[in-house]
Enzyme design. Sequence first.
Site, short mmCIF file in Angstrom:
data_model
loop_
_atom_site.label_atom_id
_atom_site.label_comp_id
_atom_site.label_asym_id
_atom_site.label_seq_id
_atom_site.Cartn_x
_atom_site.Cartn_y
_atom_site.Cartn_z
N GLY A 383 -22.17 22.19 -25.77
CA GLY A 383 -23.07 23.28 -25.58
C GLY A 383 -22.35 24.76 -25.38
N GLU A 508 -12.45 30.70 -28.08
CA GLU A 508 -11.50 30.22 -28.82
C GLU A 508 -10.58 31.15 -29.56
OE1 GLU A 508 -10.58 27.19 -28.33
OE2 GLU A 508 -12.37 25.98 -27.88
#
Length: 587
Positions: A383, A508
């Site tokens: 999540g 990321e």
Amino acid sequence: MAEGAEQKHEKKPVNWRQFYELVRQTKPPVWIMVIAITLSIVETAIGLVIPLFTQQIVDGMASGAVNSSFLLLFLGLFVLQAVGTGVSLYLLTYIGEHIVRGLRTRLWQKIIRLPIPYFDGQETGETVSRITNDTSIIKGLITRHLVSAVTGVLSMGGAVIILLYLDWQMTLVMLTAVPIMLFIILPIGRRMYRISKRLQTEMASFTAVLSTVLSEIRLVKTYNAEEHESTRGGSRIQELFRYGLKEARLMAILNPLISLAMMVMLVFIIGYGGVRVASGALTAGELVAFILYLFLIIVPVSQFSSFFAELQKAMGATERLQELLHEPGEGQQGKQGKPGVKAHVTFKDVVFSYKPEEKVLKGVSFTIPTNQVTAIVGPSGAGKTTLFSLIERFYELDAGTILYGDTAIHELDLHEWRRKIGYVSQDSPLMSGTIRDNLSYGLGFTPSDEELLVSAATAYAKDFIEELPQGLDTAVGERGIRLSGGQKQRIAIARAVLRDPEILMLDEATASLDSESEQHVQKALQTLMQGRTTLVIAHRLSTVMNANAIIVMENGKETGIGTHEELYRSHELYKKLADHQMKLSAG
């Protein structure tokens, strides 16, 4: 499958009010419309007068008395009719283009303000089809069919009145064909509506396939999927072909039947009229006039079949456009924040699911302090990225709240809230255009070259930009394809620098880069993170171990919050993740 699909599109009443409202809201130029309609009516009136003039000329020629002034007036009427036709045609086209421009503007303004869940559940091609194909159908009805249908009715009505005056007996015989026509047209028209609606849906599906394949053509090539996509596209083309043939079959039945009825009527009138001329009940001029008036009825009736087909398509298009225009948009207005005042972000018992039966977040609670770096770690599917989407207000919560200071973020003005946020993802998207366009995208002002290069320098992007042949004006290609991954990331970071966000979210941001590019991007990120509330998602330990706080997510819940050292000692999953990263680094 086809039968089931058609069942979904059962006949619905043609809603003229919906169509009228859709057109009215585009604010078509009324005075131009009045002129166009007036010219069309004048043209129709001239068309009704010409047979009477013809009658006088024919009877005059039969008696040897032709008035030259009368002939000149007759020719003048033809010229006036031709000019009126040309001008009204141009004006009607102008009105149609104006309406389709207004419709497309409304649709575009609506589409870009629809919430993310709409796009999650809708194929791009379907939306593209509505804004292009459906609006063109409505334009076609207005420019080519609607006014001609109105003037056709006037022409038929006027012709019938004059024919009753010329010879009421022949006219009554002729009018017996009207109920036969209606008996043919109405049931076929209902069938045409269903097929036209399905044809539009199939066109939208085909457009969706085109959009998907062309935007991901490199994926198609890489995985040798040409044959698969050829088959998929071919099946959609086959469906378009099938429904096109169904439409053609109906038109092939409708048009010949109407033509046959008209021809039978014409032959009867000529034969019966010849008998009445021979008996002296009609003059030759009156018979010619009668035949000409008959053509004023035949031509509009023969056009009604295509008008009826276009009308059914337009009603289907109207229904699809209204569905889109009535989609609920994002709530924009709300409280204005205090300028210059920063606050922490708090998740309080947040529950969220993309689908009702699948909870992604299950009562998440934590606080993101101001001007500090908070990292989020955890396995895939925990999540993490969903948290970012909720902060951006892409979705509504199932339960709980997200606070900015003491105020729930859904109570804040949406535009102002998103203005506080800078987002750099793993694959930062670029728009087709130049580097300049992408750096200044969404800023609301035009930065100078100096400002652009300062932001690029901060993101370690200035050097490679200046080495490019056109510098800031270098085209990046669709989705930035002409730049490397590291270059795209640095452009995205420079864009965030120009935006000067209060809250920085990094998802990321270095995961897909080579080591050299990663070093440049890491330096750029460190510079960008200074003095901002930063939220980082990362798998690499080096990215998160210096964060002020780390939140561990598991199965939609936060199961640990602390520094790297604290979590490494106390949290089993975090220790496992950290050890795994250390092994990878050592290897």
